[in-house]
Scaffold this motif. Structure first.
Motif, PDB file in Angstrom:
ATOM      1  N   ARG A 146     -23.870 -33.214  17.894  1.00 60.49           N
ATOM      2  CA  ARG A 146     -24.484 -32.524  18.382  1.00 60.49           C
ATOM      3  C   ARG A 146     -24.741 -32.951  19.884  1.00 60.49           C
ATOM      4  NH1 ARG A 146     -27.163 -36.106  15.940  1.00 60.49           N
ATOM      5  NH2 ARG A 146     -28.971 -37.247  16.843  1.00 60.49           N
ATOM      6  N   GLU A 147     -24.799 -31.955  20.948  1.00 62.85           N
ATOM      7  CA  GLU A 147     -24.969 -32.307  22.385  1.00 62.85           C
ATOM      8  C   GLU A 147     -26.163 -32.997  22.685  1.00 62.85           C
ATOM      9  OE1 GLU A 147     -24.308 -28.700  24.478  1.00 62.85           O
ATOM     10  OE2 GLU A 147     -22.157 -28.341  23.946  1.00 62.85           O
ATOM     11  N   THR A 148     -26.118 -33.775  23.306  1.00 56.33           N
ATOM     12  CA  THR A 148     -27.270 -34.542  23.942  1.00 56.33           C
ATOM     13  C   THR A 148     -27.405 -34.177  25.251  1.00 56.33           C
ATOM     14  OG1 THR A 148     -26.757 -36.547  22.547  1.00 56.33           O
ATOM     15  CG2 THR A 148     -28.481 -36.773  24.555  1.00 56.33           C
ATOM     16  N   ALA A 149     -28.897 -33.598  25.366  1.00 58.71           N
ATOM     17  CA  ALA A 149     -29.216 -33.009  26.816  1.00 58.71           C
ATOM     18  C   ALA A 149     -29.648 -34.160  27.780  1.00 58.71           C
ATOM     19  CB  ALA A 149     -30.432 -32.215  26.691  1.00 58.71           C
ATOM     20  N   VAL A 150     -28.901 -34.224  28.959  1.00 62.79           N
ATOM     21  CA  VAL A 150     -29.213 -35.164  30.036  1.00 62.79           C
ATOM     22  C   VAL A 150     -29.630 -34.287  31.050  1.00 62.79           C
ATOM     23  CG1 VAL A 150     -27.980 -36.846  29.047  1.00 62.79           C
ATOM     24  CG2 VAL A 150     -26.776 -35.172  30.480  1.00 62.79           C
TER      25      VAL A 150
ATOM     26  N   SER B 270      -4.742 -37.392  10.967  1.00 59.32           N
ATOM     27  CA  SER B 270      -5.487 -37.604  12.180  1.00 59.32           C
ATOM     28  C   SER B 270      -5.552 -36.365  13.052  1.00 59.32           C
ATOM     29  CB  SER B 270      -5.302 -38.837  12.764  1.00 59.32           C
ATOM     30  OG  SER B 270      -3.723 -38.841  13.285  1.00 59.32           O
ATOM     31  N   THR B 271      -6.745 -36.111  13.738  1.00 58.74           N
ATOM     32  CA  THR B 271      -6.456 -34.889  14.812  1.00 58.74           C
ATOM     33  C   THR B 271      -7.231 -35.532  15.883  1.00 58.74           C
ATOM     34  OG1 THR B 271      -8.557 -33.978  13.927  1.00 58.74           O
ATOM     35  CG2 THR B 271      -6.643 -33.246  12.975  1.00 58.74           C
ATOM     36  N   LEU B 272      -6.679 -35.061  16.904  1.00 55.99           N
ATOM     37  CA  LEU B 272      -7.335 -35.349  18.473  1.00 55.99           C
ATOM     38  C   LEU B 272      -7.714 -34.305  18.958  1.00 55.99           C
ATOM     39  CD1 LEU B 272      -5.128 -37.607  17.897  1.00 55.99           C
ATOM     40  CD2 LEU B 272      -4.882 -37.802  20.339  1.00 55.99           C
ATOM     41  N   GLU B 273      -9.057 -34.290  19.173  1.00 58.44           N
ATOM     42  CA  GLU B 273      -9.856 -33.276  19.613  1.00 58.44           C
ATOM     43  C   GLU B 273     -10.654 -33.261  21.033  1.00 58.44           C
ATOM     44  OE1 GLU B 273     -14.578 -31.690  18.324  1.00 58.44           O
ATOM     45  OE2 GLU B 273     -13.068 -32.027  16.618  1.00 58.44           O
ATOM     46  N   PRO B 274     -10.169 -32.405  22.043  1.00 60.79           N
ATOM     47  CA  PRO B 274     -10.655 -32.705  23.419  1.00 60.79           C
ATOM     48  C   PRO B 274     -12.284 -32.364  23.332  1.00 60.79           C
ATOM     49  CG  PRO B 274      -8.876 -31.399  23.435  1.00 60.79           C
ATOM     50  CD  PRO B 274      -9.150 -31.287  21.968  1.00 60.79           C
ATOM     51  N   ALA B 275     -13.236 -33.388  24.125  1.00 62.63           N
ATOM     52  CA  ALA B 275     -14.542 -32.986  24.019  1.00 62.63           C
ATOM     53  C   ALA B 275     -15.106 -33.377  25.395  1.00 62.63           C
ATOM     54  CB  ALA B 275     -15.186 -33.613  22.801  1.00 62.63           C
ATOM     55  N   GLN B 276     -16.465 -33.045  25.633  1.00 65.11           N
ATOM     56  CA  GLN B 276     -17.120 -33.615  26.674  1.00 65.11           C
ATOM     57  C   GLN B 276     -17.848 -34.931  26.199  1.00 65.11           C
ATOM     58  OE1 GLN B 276     -17.369 -32.922  30.228  1.00 65.11           O
ATOM     59  NE2 GLN B 276     -15.757 -31.483  30.109  1.00 65.11           N
ATOM     60  N   ILE B 277     -17.360 -35.977  26.789  1.00 69.56           N
ATOM     61  CA  ILE B 277     -18.133 -37.092  26.569  1.00 69.56           C
ATOM     62  C   ILE B 277     -18.914 -37.747  27.707  1.00 69.56           C
ATOM     63  CG2 ILE B 277     -18.156 -39.601  25.415  1.00 69.56           C
ATOM     64  CD1 ILE B 277     -17.711 -37.280  23.355  1.00 69.56           C
TER      65      ILE B 277
ATOM     66  N   THR C 230     -21.884 -34.101  25.561  1.00 74.05           N
ATOM     67  CA  THR C 230     -22.508 -33.471  26.497  1.00 74.05           C
ATOM     68  C   THR C 230     -22.079 -32.223  26.809  1.00 74.05           C
ATOM     69  OG1 THR C 230     -21.238 -34.797  28.236  1.00 74.05           O
ATOM     70  CG2 THR C 230     -23.338 -35.689  27.827  1.00 74.05           C
ATOM     71  N   ALA C 231     -23.006 -31.298  27.275  1.00 75.80           N
ATOM     72  CA  ALA C 231     -22.854 -29.594  27.476  1.00 75.80           C
ATOM     73  C   ALA C 231     -21.507 -29.736  28.452  1.00 75.80           C
ATOM     74  CB  ALA C 231     -23.901 -28.900  27.975  1.00 75.80           C
TER      75      ALA C 231
END
Length: 299
Positions: free
Chosen positions: A293-297, A242-249, A95-96
């Protein structure tokens, strides 16, 4: 060609305007983006056949169609989950960043809340989502779930009490979750077992969804020391590639783990009172197809 000729027809325009809302309603009811998209397709087919002159409020009408389609699909999903291999977790959404700014929306699509919603009966879930998250009136909800407004009020009260007994003690801010996630990432990357234990609540619960396709925990793991040892063993198995990637989930800070550059799993956390109380790991590759890809909510 005139500007009017280039504009979409009124039915299409209304559907596009409310599409993100309809997707969010369906996703919160189903926990599956794939099934939510199918609900959107079914909603469009029915909406396209409606005489718009008979529609008083387009948003409410569209939500009613989507809710009815989601309810039918929710019962089918319930049968599918009965044969699911291992713990079932919602399909994570990338998510954005601005989703986190709407605290109520972010909380409603969090992994923790989505799992609480799984404990509601289908109609209770629909009523809770439509009333508690999207603030629809009882009359509008009654039309969507084929109940009387009085019955909807009772269902809403019962669903709120059910959720309140199982939900987080207090919604952690995005900053608190980011801080916990950063400390968690450092502890995982360094393999510092004691730091991991210190970050976890004594009754922390870890769930892992591999869907029978990827290796995952067959049942929930409870307790700080057990979960920390499990995480340390998992990181060791990932290896140096392996890599750990911060994201907005789902509106909250989380980690995407890549192995050889390919997404292997997503880790979402539940944070209460500064400690991690829930760890949700999705490895089922069928649930990771939207991570590019980001999902719009929206509400």
């Amino acid at each position: 060609m005139s500007e009017d000729d280039r504009r979409p027809d009124p039915a299409t325009e209304a559907f596009v305007t409310h599409r993100n809302l309809l997707f969010t309603v369906a996703y919160e009811m189903l926990g599956s983006a794939v099934d939510a998209e199918d609900v959107l397709q079914e909603t469009w087919l029915r909406w396209a056949a409606v005489d718009l002159d008979t529609v008083r409020e387009q948003r409410a009408y569209l939500v009613r169609i989507a809710t009815r389609q989601a309810l039918g699909r929710l019962r089918t999903l319930g049968r599918r989950k009965e044969s699911y291999v291992g713990p079932w977790l919602p399909e994570p959404l990338l998510t954005a960043p601005d989703v986190a700014e709407d605290v109520e929306l972010a909380d409603s699509i969090s992994m923790a809340m989505m799992l609480v919603l799984e404990t509601l009966a289908p109609t209770e879930r629909a009523v809770f989502v439509l009333r508690g998250v999207f603030d629809l009136g009882y009359e509008e909800i009654a039309e969507a779930v084929d109940k009387t407004p009085a019955a909807v009020r009772q269902i809403a009260h019962r669903a709120r009490a059910h959720v309140a007994a199982r939900r987080r003690r207090g919604v952690a801010s995005a900053a608190e979750t980011r801080a916990a996630l950063g400390a968690f990432q450092r502890a995982v990357e360094t393999g510092d077992l004691q730091n991991l234990v210190d970050l976890l609540a004594p009754d922390v619960v870890a769930l892992s969804d591999g869907g029978g396709i990827k290796q995952a925990m067959p049942r929930p793991t409870v307790g700080a020391e057990k979960v920390a040892r499990l995480l340390a063993a998992g990181v060791a198995a990932w290896g140096p590639v392996s890599t750990l990637e911060p994201a907005q989930i789902n509106g909250h800070p989380a980690l995407i783990v890549r192995i050889d550059g390919e997404i292997d799993l997503v880790v979402a956390l539940r944070v209460d009172d500064g400690v991690i109380t829930g760890i949700y790991t999705v490895r089922n590759p069928e649930k990771l197809t939207r991570m590019d890809r980001e999902t719009a909510v929206s509400r």
